[in-house]
Design a protein around this motif. Structure first.
Motif, mmCIF file in Angstrom:
data_model
loop_
_atom_site.group_PDB
_atom_site.id
_atom_site.type_symbol
_atom_site.label_atom_id
_atom_site.label_comp_id
_atom_site.label_asym_id
_atom_site.label_seq_id
_atom_site.Cartn_x
_atom_site.Cartn_y
_atom_site.Cartn_z
ATOM 1 N N LEU A 12 0.832 -1.196 0.000
ATOM 2 C CA LEU A 12 0.000 0.000 0.000
ATOM 3 C C LEU A 12 0.871 1.252 0.000
ATOM 4 O O LEU A 12 0.592 2.214 -0.725
ATOM 5 C CB LEU A 12 -0.913 -0.007 1.231
ATOM 6 C CG LEU A 12 -1.896 1.163 1.359
ATOM 7 C CD1 LEU A 12 -2.808 1.233 0.149
ATOM 8 C CD2 LEU A 12 -2.706 1.030 2.641
ATOM 9 N N ALA A 13 1.928 1.240 0.807
ATOM 10 C CA ALA A 13 2.819 2.399 0.849
ATOM 11 C C ALA A 13 3.486 2.619 -0.505
ATOM 12 O O ALA A 13 3.597 3.754 -0.987
ATOM 13 C CB ALA A 13 3.875 2.207 1.929
ATOM 14 N N HIS A 14 3.901 1.522 -1.145
ATOM 15 C CA HIS A 14 4.540 1.637 -2.457
ATOM 16 C C HIS A 14 3.562 2.191 -3.488
ATOM 17 O O HIS A 14 3.907 3.059 -4.304
ATOM 18 C CB HIS A 14 5.046 0.256 -2.895
ATOM 19 C CG HIS A 14 5.798 0.286 -4.185
ATOM 20 N ND1 HIS A 14 5.487 -0.516 -5.255
ATOM 21 C CD2 HIS A 14 6.843 1.047 -4.590
ATOM 22 C CE1 HIS A 14 6.308 -0.262 -6.253
ATOM 23 N NE2 HIS A 14 7.139 0.678 -5.872
ATOM 24 N N GLU A 15 2.319 1.699 -3.431
ATOM 25 C CA GLU A 15 1.305 2.192 -4.369
ATOM 26 C C GLU A 15 1.055 3.689 -4.147
ATOM 27 O O GLU A 15 0.914 4.449 -5.122
ATOM 28 C CB GLU A 15 0.011 1.410 -4.177
ATOM 29 C CG GLU A 15 -1.067 1.782 -5.195
ATOM 30 C CD GLU A 15 -2.297 0.912 -5.081
ATOM 31 O OE1 GLU A 15 -3.359 1.330 -5.556
ATOM 32 O OE2 GLU A 15 -2.192 -0.197 -4.521
ATOM 33 N N ARG A 16 1.032 4.109 -2.904
ATOM 34 C CA ARG A 16 0.823 5.537 -2.617
ATOM 35 C C ARG A 16 1.992 6.377 -3.122
ATOM 36 O O ARG A 16 1.791 7.480 -3.639
ATOM 37 C CB ARG A 16 0.626 5.739 -1.114
ATOM 38 C CG ARG A 16 -0.745 5.266 -0.625
ATOM 39 C CD ARG A 16 -0.855 5.368 0.875
ATOM 40 N NE ARG A 16 -2.195 4.996 1.333
ATOM 41 C CZ ARG A 16 -2.516 4.765 2.597
ATOM 42 N NH1 ARG A 16 -1.583 4.884 3.541
ATOM 43 N NH2 ARG A 16 -3.747 4.426 2.939
ATOM 44 N N HIS A 17 3.199 5.852 -2.983
ATOM 45 C CA HIS A 17 4.365 6.578 -3.496
ATOM 46 C C HIS A 17 4.287 6.711 -5.018
ATOM 47 O O HIS A 17 4.633 7.764 -5.573
ATOM 48 C CB HIS A 17 5.656 5.860 -3.096
ATOM 49 C CG HIS A 17 6.010 5.995 -1.645
ATOM 50 N ND1 HIS A 17 5.860 7.183 -0.952
ATOM 51 C CD2 HIS A 17 6.514 5.104 -0.754
ATOM 52 C CE1 HIS A 17 6.261 7.025 0.293
ATOM 53 N NE2 HIS A 17 6.651 5.772 0.448
ATOM 54 N N LEU A 18 3.862 5.649 -5.696
ATOM 55 C CA LEU A 18 3.727 5.698 -7.150
ATOM 56 C C LEU A 18 2.653 6.700 -7.568
ATOM 57 O O LEU A 18 2.828 7.456 -8.535
ATOM 58 C CB LEU A 18 3.395 4.306 -7.702
ATOM 59 C CG LEU A 18 4.516 3.273 -7.643
ATOM 60 C CD1 LEU A 18 3.982 1.899 -8.057
ATOM 61 C CD2 LEU A 18 5.678 3.669 -8.543
ATOM 62 N N GLU A 19 1.545 6.705 -6.841
ATOM 63 C CA GLU A 19 0.473 7.653 -7.163
ATOM 64 C C GLU A 19 0.934 9.091 -6.953
ATOM 65 O O GLU A 19 0.634 9.968 -7.776
ATOM 66 C CB GLU A 19 -0.761 7.357 -6.311
ATOM 67 C CG GLU A 19 -1.484 6.081 -6.704
ATOM 68 C CD GLU A 19 -2.731 5.846 -5.878
ATOM 69 O OE1 GLU A 19 -2.994 6.650 -4.949
ATOM 70 O OE2 GLU A 19 -3.433 4.853 -6.147
ATOM 71 N N GLN A 20 1.675 9.326 -5.875
ATOM 72 C CA GLN A 20 2.171 10.681 -5.631
ATOM 73 C C GLN A 20 3.151 11.103 -6.717
ATOM 74 O O GLN A 20 3.151 12.264 -7.159
ATOM 75 C CB GLN A 20 2.835 10.767 -4.259
ATOM 76 C CG GLN A 20 3.261 12.183 -3.876
ATOM 77 C CD GLN A 20 2.090 13.146 -3.892
ATOM 78 O OE1 GLN A 20 1.048 12.902 -3.286
ATOM 79 N NE2 GLN A 20 2.233 14.274 -4.602
ATOM 80 N N LEU A 21 3.983 10.177 -7.163
ATOM 81 C CA LEU A 21 4.903 10.472 -8.261
ATOM 82 C C LEU A 21 4.125 10.866 -9.508
ATOM 83 O O LEU A 21 4.474 11.839 -10.192
ATOM 84 C CB LEU A 21 5.783 9.252 -8.539
ATOM 85 C CG LEU A 21 6.656 9.320 -9.800
ATOM 86 C CD1 LEU A 21 7.629 10.498 -9.725
ATOM 87 C CD2 LEU A 21 7.416 8.004 -9.991
ATOM 88 N N ALA A 22 3.061 10.118 -9.808
ATOM 89 C CA ALA A 22 2.244 10.440 -10.980
ATOM 90 C C ALA A 22 1.635 11.837 -10.855
ATOM 91 O O ALA A 22 1.634 12.621 -11.817
ATOM 92 C CB ALA A 22 1.144 9.398 -11.155
ATOM 93 N N ARG A 23 1.149 12.170 -9.673
ATOM 94 C CA ARG A 23 0.556 13.507 -9.473
ATOM 95 C C ARG A 23 1.620 14.598 -9.628
ATOM 96 O O ARG A 23 1.362 15.657 -10.215
ATOM 97 C CB ARG A 23 -0.108 13.585 -8.099
ATOM 98 C CG ARG A 23 -1.283 12.647 -7.942
ATOM 99 C CD ARG A 23 -2.010 12.830 -6.614
ATOM 100 N NE ARG A 23 -2.821 11.672 -6.323
ATOM 101 C CZ ARG A 23 -4.008 11.420 -6.888
ATOM 102 N NH1 ARG A 23 -4.490 12.273 -7.755
ATOM 103 N NH2 ARG A 23 -4.692 10.328 -6.570
ATOM 104 N N ASP A 24 2.802 14.353 -9.099
ATOM 105 C CA ASP A 24 3.876 15.334 -9.230
ATOM 106 C C ASP A 24 4.259 15.524 -10.697
ATOM 107 O O ASP A 24 4.531 16.658 -11.134
ATOM 108 C CB ASP A 24 5.103 14.897 -8.427
ATOM 109 C CG ASP A 24 4.887 14.993 -6.922
ATOM 110 O OD1 ASP A 24 3.991 15.755 -6.499
ATOM 111 O OD2 ASP A 24 5.601 14.298 -6.171
ATOM 112 N N LEU A 25 4.284 14.445 -11.448
ATOM 113 C CA LEU A 25 4.616 14.538 -12.872
ATOM 114 C C LEU A 25 3.568 15.340 -13.632
ATOM 115 O O LEU A 25 3.895 16.212 -14.448
ATOM 116 C CB LEU A 25 4.751 13.134 -13.466
ATOM 117 C CG LEU A 25 6.034 12.378 -13.118
ATOM 118 C CD1 LEU A 25 5.889 10.903 -13.426
ATOM 119 C CD2 LEU A 25 7.224 12.963 -13.871
ATOM 120 N N LEU A 26 2.297 15.063 -13.367
ATOM 121 C CA LEU A 26 1.231 15.777 -14.067
ATOM 122 C C LEU A 26 1.219 17.258 -13.696
ATOM 123 O O LEU A 26 0.849 18.111 -14.514
ATOM 124 C CB LEU A 26 -0.133 15.152 -13.735
ATOM 125 C CG LEU A 26 -0.342 13.706 -14.186
ATOM 126 C CD1 LEU A 26 -1.781 13.280 -13.911
ATOM 127 C CD2 LEU A 26 -0.015 13.515 -15.661
#
Length: 372
Positions: free
Chosen positions: A148-162
């Motif tokens: 779950l923590a890894h998935e949240r980190h990936l989602e935050q990365l995606a938001r930062d990229l966008l």
């Protein structure tokens, strides 16, 4: 079990604990190095504590809660150390066998009756089962928490990229997510309900969000083969933006949003660059059309429309009358007549600047961008 027997068993506890640890080192390869040195001493103390607690249970002076809590944490620790639950369960099985052998060897000389020895065996293996179950629960919970923590980190990365975050922010986010940095990212915008199903068929390094406004989802695909990606997303109502250096993925995202605002039928933004350029500033485009085509305003709506269509074809085909006539499905003489009208309305029709402005002004059919 009577107090005399428990006391006798405590006397062999240290030796039994050492035998358990050594057997685990010998028989479970995953622990060959993990139980040496300082860590080995820590584990030996833990095994002695567990066996001591077990003897408290056997003597009726304790409950299993503390040991189960420790076993639960042990399971979590195995995840942090990179070991599977299989290794820990193997260690429990080896430990149970060796512990039983050592404790039984102390129980018989202490005068424990045969019937009590059988009960002692049942208690031993029930205790090991309880510890195994607690460790398995801890192992599973730690894996779930880490996932779950890894998935949240990936989602935050995606938001930062966008969002077009800074280089420092993006590098830190990629590091937290343990995400292999690609050369480029291609953004695809699609209905939120279709984002996850599409994501499962793409490169494992793809980032996904399915909670954007307007029930939209987005995929950020690393180093994509564009033709292959378009085929993979066929039928999913996806708008595919251009490939961009990974830190500039926000520009690919912006283009997909603009393309979708133009038409829900656009799939590949690279095939609609002229529309996207002309739609970059709708107000400016409307002003350009109004100024460049002002001479047509003096005409009736029908005549103005026919002359604008003729002007567009004339510019597109560089004044070749036969090709203009074919494009408009009219006779070449009709083209000649209309072009004569246009030259009267636009005396400087041969001026490069006038040609540029008119080409832009009629680049799309009137009203295509809502500009009238």
């Amino acid at each position: 079990m009577d107090e005399k027997t428990v006391t006798a068993l405590r006397a062999v506890l240290r030796t039994t604990a050492d035998e358990v640890v050594q057997a685990i080192i010998d028989e479970v390869p995953s622990y060959a190095n993990a139980l040496s040195g300082r860590m080995g001493g820590t584990i030996r103390r833990a095994v002695r504590t567990a066996l001591g607690h077990y003897l408290d249970l056997a003597g009726g002076t304790a409950t299993g809660g503390d040991a189960s809590d420790a076993a639960y944490e042990l399971g979590r620790g195995e995840v942090r150390d990179g070991r599977s639950m299989d290794a820990l369960l193997s260690a429990y099985r080896v430990g149970a066998r060796v512990a039983w052998r050592g404790l039984a060897a102390g129980a018989v000389p202490a005068g424990l009756p045969a019937a009590e020895v059988a009960k002692f065996a049942e208690l031993t293996f029930a205790y090991i089962d309880e510890l195994s179950a607690a460790s398995a629960a801890g192992h599973a919970d730690e894996l779930a928490a880490r996932g779950l923590a890894h998935e949240r980190h990936l989602e935050q990365l995606a938001r930062d990229l966008l969002a077009g975050a800074s280089t420092e922010v993006l590098l830190a986010a990629a590091g937290r997510a343990a995400w292999p940095v690609p050369t480029s990212l291609t953004v695809a915008l699609l209905p939120a309900a279709l984002a996850r199903p599409a994501f499962r068929s793409l490169d494992p390094g793809t980032l996904v969000l399915d909670d954007l406004p307007d029930s939209l989802g987005v995929l950020l695909v690393p180093d994509a083969d564009r033709a292959h990606l378009l085929r993979q997303l066929s039928g999913r109502h996806a708008v595919v933006g251009p490939a961009r250096p990974w830190m500039r993925a926000s520009t690919s995202y912006a283009r997909t949003l603009r393309a979708r605002s133009l038409s829900t039928d656009i799939r590949d933004t690279e095939e609609h660059l002229s529309e996207l350029v002309l739609s970059a500033d709708p107000d400016a485009y409307a002003d350009l059309r109004a100024r460049a085509l002002a001479p047509l305003r003096s005409l009736s709506a029908g005549t103005a429309q026919r002359l604008e269509e003729t002007l567009r074809a004339w510019l597109l085909h560089q004044g070749r009358r036969e090709e203009v006539a074919t494009a408009l499905f009219v006779h070449p003489q009709t083209v000649r007549y209309r072009v004569g009208q246009l030259r009267d309305l636009f005396p400087d029709l041969s001026s490069p600047q006038r040609v540029l402005e008119l080409t832009l002004a009629v680049g799309l059919p009137a009203g295509a961008l809502g500009t009238g």
